[in-house]
Design an enzyme around this catalytic site. Structure first.
Site, PDB file in Angstrom:
ATOM      1  N   HIS A  13       0.837  -1.202   0.000  1.00 14.44           N
ATOM      2  CA  HIS A  13       0.000   0.000   0.000  1.00 14.44           C
ATOM      3  C   HIS A  13       0.872   1.253   0.000  1.00 14.44           C
ATOM      4  O   HIS A  13       2.093   1.166   0.021  1.00 14.44           O
ATOM      5  CB  HIS A  13      -0.956   0.011   1.187  1.00 14.44           C
ATOM      6  N   HIS A 130      13.419   0.379   3.763  1.00 15.28           N
ATOM      7  CA  HIS A 130      12.977   1.046   5.003  1.00 15.28           C
ATOM      8  C   HIS A 130      14.194   1.537   5.795  1.00 15.28           C
ATOM      9  O   HIS A 130      14.223   2.672   6.287  1.00 15.28           O
ATOM     10  CB  HIS A 130      12.200   0.066   5.889  1.00 15.28           C
ATOM     11  N   ASP A 316       5.064   2.384   4.213  1.00 11.64           N
ATOM     12  CA  ASP A 316       5.658   1.909   2.963  1.00 11.64           C
ATOM     13  C   ASP A 316       5.951   3.023   1.959  1.00 11.64           C
ATOM     14  O   ASP A 316       6.839   2.868   1.107  1.00 11.64           O
ATOM     15  CB  ASP A 316       4.762   0.845   2.321  1.00 11.64           C
ATOM     16  N   ALA A 396       0.382  16.008   8.788  1.00  6.41           N
ATOM     17  CA  ALA A 396       0.326  17.399   8.347  1.00  6.41           C
ATOM     18  C   ALA A 396       1.299  18.186   9.206  1.00  6.41           C
ATOM     19  O   ALA A 396       1.222  18.150  10.429  1.00  6.41           O
ATOM     20  CB  ALA A 396      -1.078  17.947   8.511  1.00  6.41           C
ATOM     21  N   ARG A 475       0.753  14.742  20.941  1.00  5.52           N
ATOM     22  CA  ARG A 475       1.721  14.412  19.888  1.00  5.52           C
ATOM     23  C   ARG A 475       2.111  15.712  19.194  1.00  5.52           C
ATOM     24  O   ARG A 475       1.448  16.184  18.288  1.00  5.52           O
ATOM     25  CB  ARG A 475       1.069  13.445  18.894  1.00  5.52           C
ATOM     26  N   ASN A 505      -3.243  21.554  15.435  1.00  2.00           N
ATOM     27  CA  ASN A 505      -2.882  21.241  14.052  1.00  2.00           C
ATOM     28  C   ASN A 505      -3.340  19.832  13.719  1.00  2.00           C
ATOM     29  O   ASN A 505      -2.888  18.859  14.313  1.00  2.00           O
ATOM     30  CB  ASN A 505      -1.356  21.330  13.896  1.00  2.00           C
ATOM     31  N   SER A 507      -4.583  17.260  10.141  1.00  2.00           N
ATOM     32  CA  SER A 507      -4.383  17.251   8.699  1.00  2.00           C
ATOM     33  C   SER A 507      -5.579  17.853   7.962  1.00  2.00           C
ATOM     34  O   SER A 507      -6.726  17.717   8.395  1.00  2.00           O
ATOM     35  CB  SER A 507      -4.118  15.825   8.214  1.00  2.00           C
TER      36      SER A 507
HETATM   37 FE   LIG Z   1       6.909  -1.991   4.920  1.00  2.00          FE
END
Ligand SMILES: [Fe+2]
Length: 559
Positions: A13, A130, A316, A396, A475, A505, A507
């Site tokens: 994905h 990665h 990903d 964001a 966060r 804030n 997104s």
């Molecule tokens: Fe992955």
């Protein structure tokens, strides 16, 4: 050395593309921002052939590079090391079809990018991509590296040592053991979207008590060799599945809390092993599990490493960048570290103005749009903020953001309503970098990419109630005046008016949609969601009769 490398993530994905020219990342974007389909496509075997066509075409166009001029295309999956051979295309899970399509990727790419020589396509193992998105983007010549996700070709993790810029793999966990897949399966059990809504489970965990932690310790544990045991569990034993339209109950929150705590514990054990093996003081991380900001903060607080760097596009999509950086390095480039996630599309003021003229909407061009936005926020207006190049990765970061006043507790519910989200979901604060330590602790500072949670200090809990999660954390995104001058000016102006250097804030998108990317998306969002003002570059659009009110000159500025 000169080289031009296009990175491509296509297999599962979040299809994405990234372009690295002479070691410098010049563009990176996710296909979902173009095709307006959340996560770009479904992660099923028969969609493996689908490429991030529009993102790739845009990266090349942005840099003025023709496909024939590419030295390499780095594809973040290596079918040669996949578990199921391509001859088994009719196997139960169609996994062989995934392998077959991945093997044919060079031809799909040559079709999609006319002029590209298919022989220039190089396969980069998924977890190496990665890993490179972490240690190369961090600019660490020496460090430990850890990647954890749902799955790659045959593994779900990589633990490695980087010395003199070279990666040495120390351990990889073979499937089916996967911390990411355990978390994904719980996500589905709790009625959320698998491989998409894992952060909702993390948010829900804060409402629960980890009463099944001991039981989970028996089935999910680090195996002492850099890997772990983590097989899918029958969640029905703990709490019934949540079906569409059903609400979560205490047992669901307790289950989320138990799995979250166990994930954190295993992560700490893996970090201890890696620290012992490498002796390094810095750790670079990526993979979807590294988007778990609660676990990241615990690792930062309790783990053995002094410094922790997490790739902002840890899922990903970030493998497109990682694969490109990895191949650029192999071609002899000195790779420049990543200094911003603003690697997507941007528009000049003239271009934005022509969009506004075409939409025939009234707009202003104030002396400083950041000042005007702060005025709207201080009057408790909601501001859609579209500024500069869009973000690469799921957060964001002041480029495509929805902002509100953190002092008003009702703004959490209000923003969740604007976005059509569940009410247990928190919204996050952005804060001036130089003021962050006064208000937040318990996580690394600065924290520019929203990859850690911090504790809100006692004396600030009542002052910024809408951004404090049920467990007293937030966060945060710290805003550097050098890197994000417009957002920093807005925060300073808001503080001058309110005494608070913090703004909510979240997104800029509505429920189930990808983040706003281009001016049309922004105008559609402004047209359909109850936001009071839209900032687009230097322009401001006010919703008549709303909190956006009249121009600033008419107002008495406090302080
Ligand atoms: Fe992955």
């Amino acid at each position: 050395m000169t080289s031009t490398v296009l990175g491509v993530n296509a297999v599962f994905h979040d299809p994405a593309a990234a372009l690295v020219v002479d070691g410098v990342t010049v563009a990176a974007a996710e296909e979902e921002r173009f095709n307006r389909r959340k996560h770009g496509k479904d992660p099923v075997a028969f969609s493996t052939w689908e490429l991030p066509e529009r993102a790739a075409a845009w990266c090349l166009e942005h840099a003025g590079v023709a496909p024939s001029e590419l030295d390499a295309v780095a594809y973040s999956y290596d079918p040669a090391i996949a578990t199921t051979p391509s001859v088994d295309v009719m196997g139960g899970t169609w996994e062989g079809l995934r392998t077959l399509f991945a093997e044919r990727a060079p031809f799909f790419l040559a079709t999609s990018l006319p002029g590209l020589d298919a022989d220039r396509v190089r396969f980069v193992p998924h977890h190496v991509a990665h890993a490179a998105s972490a240690y190369l983007a961090a600019g660490f010549g020496r460090c430990a590296v850890l990647t954890l996700d749902g799955r790659g070709e045959a593994t779900s993790s990589l633990a490695g040592h980087v010395a003199d810029g070279c990666l040495r793999v120390l351990a990889e966990q073979q499937l089916p053991h996967s911390l990411g897949l355990v978390y994904e399966s719980l996500t589905a059990h709790l009625g959320f979207r698998r491989a998409s809504d894992e952060y909702k489970v993390m948010a829900l965990a804060s409402y629960g008590v980890p009463r099944w932690l001991d039981e989970l310790r028996e089935t999910i544990y680090a195996s002492g060799d850099g890997g772990f045991v983590a097989e899918p569990l029958d969640w029905e034993r703990f709490a019934p599945a949540i079906r569409a339209g059903e609400e979560w109950a205490e047992e669901h929150a307790d289950l989320a809390a138990s799995v979250q705590r166990r994930l954190e514990e295993v992560l700490l054990d893996l970090a201890d092993w890696l620290h012992e093996r490498t002796g390094e003081r810095r750790l670079a991380m990526a993979g979807g599990v590294a988007l778990n900001c609660v676990a990241n903060s615990r690792l930062w607080r309790e783990g053995p490493f002094d410094e922790l760097w997490v790739q902002p596009a840890a899922g990903d999509s970030g493998t497109a960048l990682g694969a490109a950086l990895y191949v650029a390095e192999q071609l002899g480039e000195r790779v420049e570290p990543m200094t911003s996630a603003a690697l997507g599309r941007g528009w000049t003021p003239d271009e934005l103005e022509s969009w506004l003229d075409r939409a025939a909407l009234p707009y202003e061009r104030p002396d400083d749009v950041a000042e005007e936005a702060a005025a709207v926020l201080a009057r408790n207006g909601v501001v859609a903020w579209f500024q500069g190049r869009s973000e690469y990765g799921p957060r964001a970061l002041g480029r495509r953001s929805l902002m509100a006043d953190p002092r008003n507790p009702a703004n959490l519910e209000r923003l969740n309503d604007v976005k059509g989200r569940e009410q247990f979901r928190p919204v996050a604060p952005m804060v001036l970098e130089e003021r962050a330590a006064e208000i937040f602790d318990g996580g690394p500072l600065p924290s520019p990419y929203m990859l850690f949670t911090h504790r809100v200090k006692e004396e600030w809990l009542e002052r910024i109630p809408s951004v404090v999660h049920v467990d007293g954390t937030a966060r945060i995104q710290t805003v550097s005046p050098e890197r994000e001058p417009a957002v920093a000016r807005m925060l300073r102006a808001f503080e001058r008016r309110t005494g608070v250097p913090v703004v909510v804030n979240t997104s800029l998108n509505t429920a189930g949609r990808p983040m706003v990317d281009d001016p049309r998306d922004a105008l559609e969002c402004f047209g359909s969601a109850p936001v009071d003002a839209l900032v687009m570059g230097p322009f401001l659009l006010r919703r008549p009769g709303s909190a956006a009110g009249e121009r600033l000159e008419a107002e008495v500025v406090a302080g």
